[in-house]
Scaffold this active site. Structure first.
Site, mmCIF file in Angstrom:
data_model
loop_
_atom_site.group_PDB
_atom_site.id
_atom_site.type_symbol
_atom_site.label_atom_id
_atom_site.label_comp_id
_atom_site.label_asym_id
_atom_site.label_seq_id
_atom_site.Cartn_x
_atom_site.Cartn_y
_atom_site.Cartn_z
ATOM 1 N N GLU A 3 -2.418 11.733 2.882
ATOM 2 C CA GLU A 3 -3.199 11.178 3.993
ATOM 3 C C GLU A 3 -2.960 11.992 5.258
ATOM 4 O O GLU A 3 -1.843 12.439 5.521
ATOM 5 C CB GLU A 3 -2.815 9.715 4.260
ATOM 6 C CG GLU A 3 -3.777 9.043 5.234
ATOM 7 C CD GLU A 3 -3.425 7.589 5.517
ATOM 8 O OE1 GLU A 3 -2.255 7.205 5.375
ATOM 9 O OE2 GLU A 3 -4.342 6.838 5.903
ATOM 10 N N GLU B 25 0.869 -1.187 0.000
ATOM 11 C CA GLU B 25 0.000 0.000 0.000
ATOM 12 C C GLU B 25 0.900 1.229 0.000
ATOM 13 O O GLU B 25 1.904 1.251 0.717
ATOM 14 C CB GLU B 25 -0.868 -0.018 1.266
ATOM 15 C CG GLU B 25 -1.607 1.287 1.529
ATOM 16 C CD GLU B 25 -2.413 1.275 2.840
ATOM 17 O OE1 GLU B 25 -2.798 0.183 3.314
ATOM 18 O OE2 GLU B 25 -2.636 2.371 3.384
#
Ligand SMILES: *[C@@H]1O[C@H](CO)[C@@H](O)[C@H](O)[C@H]1NC(C)=O
Ligand SMILES: *[C@@H]1O[C@H](CO)[C@@H](O)[C@H](O)[C@H]1NC(C)=O
Ligand SMILES: *[C@@H]1O[C@H](CO)[C@@H](O)[C@H](O)[C@H]1NC(C)=O
Length: 323
Positions: free
Chosen positions: A140, A135
């Site tokens: 974020e 990932e």
């Protein structure tokens, strides 16, 4: 005419026969309603236990949680409904690219990203078998806390060198194995201008957003960011021509290398994911939420202050994909 055809096929041939990782041709320019063709809506329960209900495409459009015009794609959470604790989570959206990518580059041009207490927006890529196929979190953060932190998550036996990675960001951990790091992975915190952070949340938005760029080769992942207000944005990033060469973009902010990590066995083909969670494992963590200066508990706040989520939306100019 014949000569022109010959020349253009020669140029195409020579461009695609170069195997230098840094040179790419544009394979998609996703704009406006093009987001509905390039992505599908994932209306499953949030795996990060957020206070959200991810809705399908028809519901998202009916509730105006996604909206597209010729030059805009908006993705947001509901900001009008008062929720009781027993109600399902607030309606929100998670979209996943229809195509998968291995070696590629992408330029995300955004005018705005979600901000506010309880918000957990992300632009990321992920393989089908998590965490074994890896990932990469490009954008974020939670609760409007700045700056951006980009992270890689993997199965075991994947580490990053603690120095020499030629990046301007600061490593927050070198072990990428998500189960050995309490879910943290190997993060890189952006080093924004002091007192004027621009890479995330309210700082990103007050400068009308900017460009995130990501490159994945067989041996390196790199992330760059330029605010709309930055003077030094490379023309290739700003204008998105047909062909790009990422070696001309300068030092990345985030850089992950294969020195201590076998990329082939830790990263599969990835889908691009864009989602907006609320609360949950990270944003709603008691200590994280409190330390961000937000009121009440995360769930109380998100349930009872819908209007505070008015600015919890992404506004995309485009996503350009290069392969
Ligand atoms: C979308 O979700 C709504 C609400 O759950 C449901 O009624 C509808 O059938 C779904 N539509 C599709 C196309 O799955
Ligand atoms: C839907 O959202 C868009 C973008 O925020 C806005 O311009 C438009 O007015 C909204 N439409 C309705 C019917 O509320
Ligand atoms: C860092 O930059 C130097 C000088 O350009 C180069 O020799 C070296 O290979 C780079 N290291 C990495 C990990 O990219």
């Amino acid at each position: 005419m014949k000569l022109l055809k010959f020349i253009s096929s020669f140029i195409l041939f020579s461009a695609s026969s170069h195997v230098l990782g840094a040179q790419y041709l544009q394979s998609a320019d996703i704009v406006g309603t093009g987001f509905y063709d390039a992505f599908h809506f994932e209306d499953k329960p949030d795996p990060t236990h957020g206070r959200v209900t991810y809705v399908n495409e028809s519901t998202a459009q009916a509730l105006n949680l996604t909206y597209a015009s010729s030059d805009t794609f908006i993705l947001r959470t509901d900001y009008t409904t008062y929720l009781q604790p027993s109600d399902p989570g607030r309606n929100s959206v998670r979209i996943v690219s229809n195509l998968q990518y291995t070696t590629f580059a992408a330029i995300f041009d955004m005018r705005h990203m979600p901000e506010g207490c309880g918000t957990w927006p992300a632009v990321w890529t992920v393989g089908a078998d998590w965490p074994n196929q890896g990932e990469v979190d490009i954008v974020e953060g939670v609760n409007s806390m700045m700056p951006n932190v980009a992270s890689v998550h993997t199965g075991s036996n994947c580490k990053m060198p603690s120095s020499g990675r030629n990046m301007s960001g600061v490593s927050t951990g070198v072990n990428c194995a998500t189960y050995e790091t309490n879910g943290a992975g190997c993060g890189i915190e952006f080093t924004d201008t002091p007192n004027d952070p621009r890479s995330f949340g309210p700082g990103f938005n007050s400068h009308s957003g900017g460009w995130y760029a990501f490159e994945r080769t067989n041996s390196d992942f790199k992330i760059w960011f330029w605010s709309r207000s930055d003077r030094a944005v490379p023309d290739e990033v700003q204008y998105g021509p047909r062909a790009i060469d990422t070696t001309t973009w300068g030092e990345p902010i985030g850089h992950w290398t294969d020195d201590l990590c076998d990329f082939a066995s830790h990263f599969g083909p990835h889908n691009i994911v864009i989602n907006l969670a609320l609360c949950g494992d990270w944003a709603g963590n008691y200590y994280v939420y409190k330390s961000s200066g937000c009121p009440d508990t995360c769930e109380e706040f998100v349930n009872t202050n819908p209007a505070a989520l008015y600015a919890a939306y992404f506004d995309f100019v485009s996503i350009k994909i290069y392969t």
